[in-house]
Every structure is written in C-alpha cells, then in structure tokens.
Design an enzyme around this catalytic site. Structure first.
Site, PDB file in Angstrom:
ATOM      1  N   TYR A   2       0.818  -1.217   0.000  1.00  0.00           N
ATOM      2  CA  TYR A   2       0.000   0.000   0.000  1.00  0.00           C
ATOM      3  C   TYR A   2       0.850   1.265   0.000  1.00  0.00           C
ATOM      4  CZ  TYR A   2      -4.018  -2.955   0.241  1.00  0.00           C
ATOM      5  OH  TYR A   2      -4.966  -3.900  -0.083  1.00  0.00           O
ATOM      6  N   GLN A  35     -16.387   2.718  -5.819  1.00  0.00           N
ATOM      7  CA  GLN A  35     -15.659   1.543  -5.357  1.00  0.00           C
ATOM      8  C   GLN A  35     -14.166   1.837  -5.278  1.00  0.00           C
ATOM      9  OE1 GLN A  35     -17.371  -2.251  -7.346  1.00  0.00           O
ATOM     10  NE2 GLN A  35     -17.882  -0.575  -8.736  1.00  0.00           N
ATOM     11  N   ASP A  53      -8.910   5.608  -4.451  1.00  0.00           N
ATOM     12  CA  ASP A  53      -8.086   6.789  -4.717  1.00  0.00           C
ATOM     13  C   ASP A  53      -8.842   8.065  -4.339  1.00  0.00           C
ATOM     14  OD1 ASP A  53      -9.526   7.971  -7.113  1.00  0.00           O
ATOM     15  OD2 ASP A  53      -9.075   5.995  -7.941  1.00  0.00           O
ATOM     16  N   HIS A  58     -15.046   1.014  -0.416  1.00  0.00           N
ATOM     17  CA  HIS A  58     -13.956   0.088  -0.092  1.00  0.00           C
ATOM     18  C   HIS A  58     -12.776   0.755   0.599  1.00  0.00           C
ATOM     19  CE1 HIS A  58     -15.799  -2.286  -3.643  1.00  0.00           C
ATOM     20  NE2 HIS A  58     -16.355  -2.641  -2.497  1.00  0.00           N
ATOM     21  N   GLN A  68     -16.362  -1.500 -22.371  1.00  0.00           N
ATOM     22  CA  GLN A  68     -16.917  -2.562 -23.205  1.00  0.00           C
ATOM     23  C   GLN A  68     -17.991  -3.318 -22.429  1.00  0.00           C
ATOM     24  OE1 GLN A  68     -13.340  -4.722 -23.958  1.00  0.00           O
ATOM     25  NE2 GLN A  68     -13.234  -5.631 -21.938  1.00  0.00           N
TER      26      GLN A  68
END
Length: 255
Positions: free
Chosen positions: A53, A103, A106, A121, A220
C-alpha cells in the site's frame, strides 16, 4: 429534491494511469491479492501489506484527475444553473442533489473538486486503528509502523476494506438506491459489476419505485451487468463519453 447518483468503479480512474485490480500489469500483477488484501491474514503479512500500500500511495501521488473526474465535479453547477434561471421565472425547479458512490480507493474525485464522496472500499491515503477505529490521513507518504496516537495499539491497518472484512458503507449505498424515484437519475461509470452487482441493486430498487433514468458508461460489454436495466449505454473510454452523458443528463433534468 431530484437526485443524480453517480456510481463509479476502477474504469473511471484507469484513464488517469492507475492500474486496476484486473489489469495484467502493474502492482496487482506483482502481489498475491490474498496476501495483501485479506482480512484473515493481514497481520501475519503486516510488513508485506504495508509495503504494497505504500507503493500504491506512491503511484497515486504521481497521477492527476482526468477529464471525467473534472466533469463529474462540475455537474452540480452544470445541472443546477439552468434550473435556478427557471426558478427566477417562477417555473419552480428544485435543485438537484449529486451523490457520489465509488468503489475506488483513490482520491481523484476529491482532487477534482467533489466533496462528500462515499468510498465503499476505503481510502488509500488513510490509516485506521483496528482497536479504537481512529482514522488519520497520511497522504501519499510511506507508512512507517508506529503505535496509534489515540490508544497506543501497535498494528495499524491501511484504511482499505479487505476480502472477508465488513464493508459498512454498503448499508449507506443500499439505503440511497432504495429511496430513488422517477425524478432521479443514476449514472454508472467504469465498473465490471463483479464486486458490486449494480444492475441487480438497481433492479431491486425499481421493484419498489421506478428510477427516472439510468445511464451506463463502460469501456466494453461486461457479462455481470444486465444491459436491460439501463436506458442509455455508452461503450467507450469515460473521457470520450462526457459530451454524450452531459446531453443525456440535461435532457432528463432540464428539458
């Protein structure tokens, strides 16, 4: 008050240069997720977990919000300015509340100017004490193991929701979706649907009340997302879909 709920995943930040969990390259390819993101054994892998991390924070500090992050930050102004003008003409238009659920761990939405982001999260730039739940921001620096400044506990944890760990913000997410109505809109950006089954969540919410409009923007087709749930779909990079998404939102909220 009409609501726009923006639900985002890793595809939102991919164009800023952040590797996603399922990319073939990058940090995730160099580490076993079950060793660095596993609540059941993270203490056994304490040094490895923090090394990983630390590198992720270092990576985050080198990238910038992309055009979609900035567009999302500008949505309250884009959508509410015409409504204010209509109100002045005595054509009553309630202001639109924009809610961000992501989710992503950052801080690119925040750096773009979005406030009160709901991070399902966790947040990469923060550390949590598992004992007293004190949370503190360390930015993009490397975490050097030390005791909690609040309770002196010695094993501080990245403020990330690991596998097999409770995710308390999910309750907030489900509550928000369950209260949507025909005057509200949902914009889903950059998610495969593999972690959070967003199409099922929307379908369940609509079993109670129809949601006004639902837009999907992914790179996609993703098998885990039911296309039938959405009213409009754009399969293209997020930054290339901005103009079309803006047009759809303006037509729904302003026209």
């Amino acid at each position: 008050m009409p609501k726009l709920v923006v639900f985002s995943g890793a595809g939102l930040s991919a164009e800023s240069g952040l590797e996603t969990f399922r990319d073939n390259g990058g940090l995730w390819a160099q580490y076993d997720p079950m060793e660095v993101c596993n609540y059941e054994n993270w203490l056994d892998n304490f040094e490895l977990v923090h090394r990983f991390y630390n590198l992720r924070r270092e990576e985050l500090g080198k990238v910038q919000p992309n055009a979609m992050h900035k567009f999302l930050a500008s949505l309250p102004m884009i959508l509410n300015k015409p409504r204010i003008a209509l109100s002045a003409k005595k054509k009553h238009k309630d202001p639109i509340e924009v809610i961000h659920i992501t989710q992503n761990v950052d801080d690119l939405l925040e750096r773009a100017g979005v406030s009160n982001v709901i991070h399902l999260h966790g947040e990469l730039c923060k550390i949590i004490c598992p004992q007293c739940e004190h949370i503190f921001d360390i930015g993009y620096t490397h975490f050097e193991p030390h005791n909690c400044p609040n309770c002196d506990y010695g094993k501080l944890k990245p403020f990330i929701v690991f596998f097999y760990e409770r995710a308390p913000k999910y309750v907030i997410m489900h509550d928000i979706f369950s209260q949507l109505s025909s005057k509200d809109c949902v914009l889903v950006i950059g998610t495969s649907g593999n972690v959070v089954d967003i199409s099922t969540i929307l379908a369940f919410a609509e079993s109670r009340a129809r949601i006004g409009y639902k837009i999907l923007n992914n790179l996609q087709y993703c098998p885990s997302i039911a296309e039938s749930v959405f009213d409009k779909i754009f399969y293209k990079p997020t930054t290339q879909a901005i103009a079309e998404i803006e047009q759809e939102l303006e037509q729904f909220f302003i026209s």
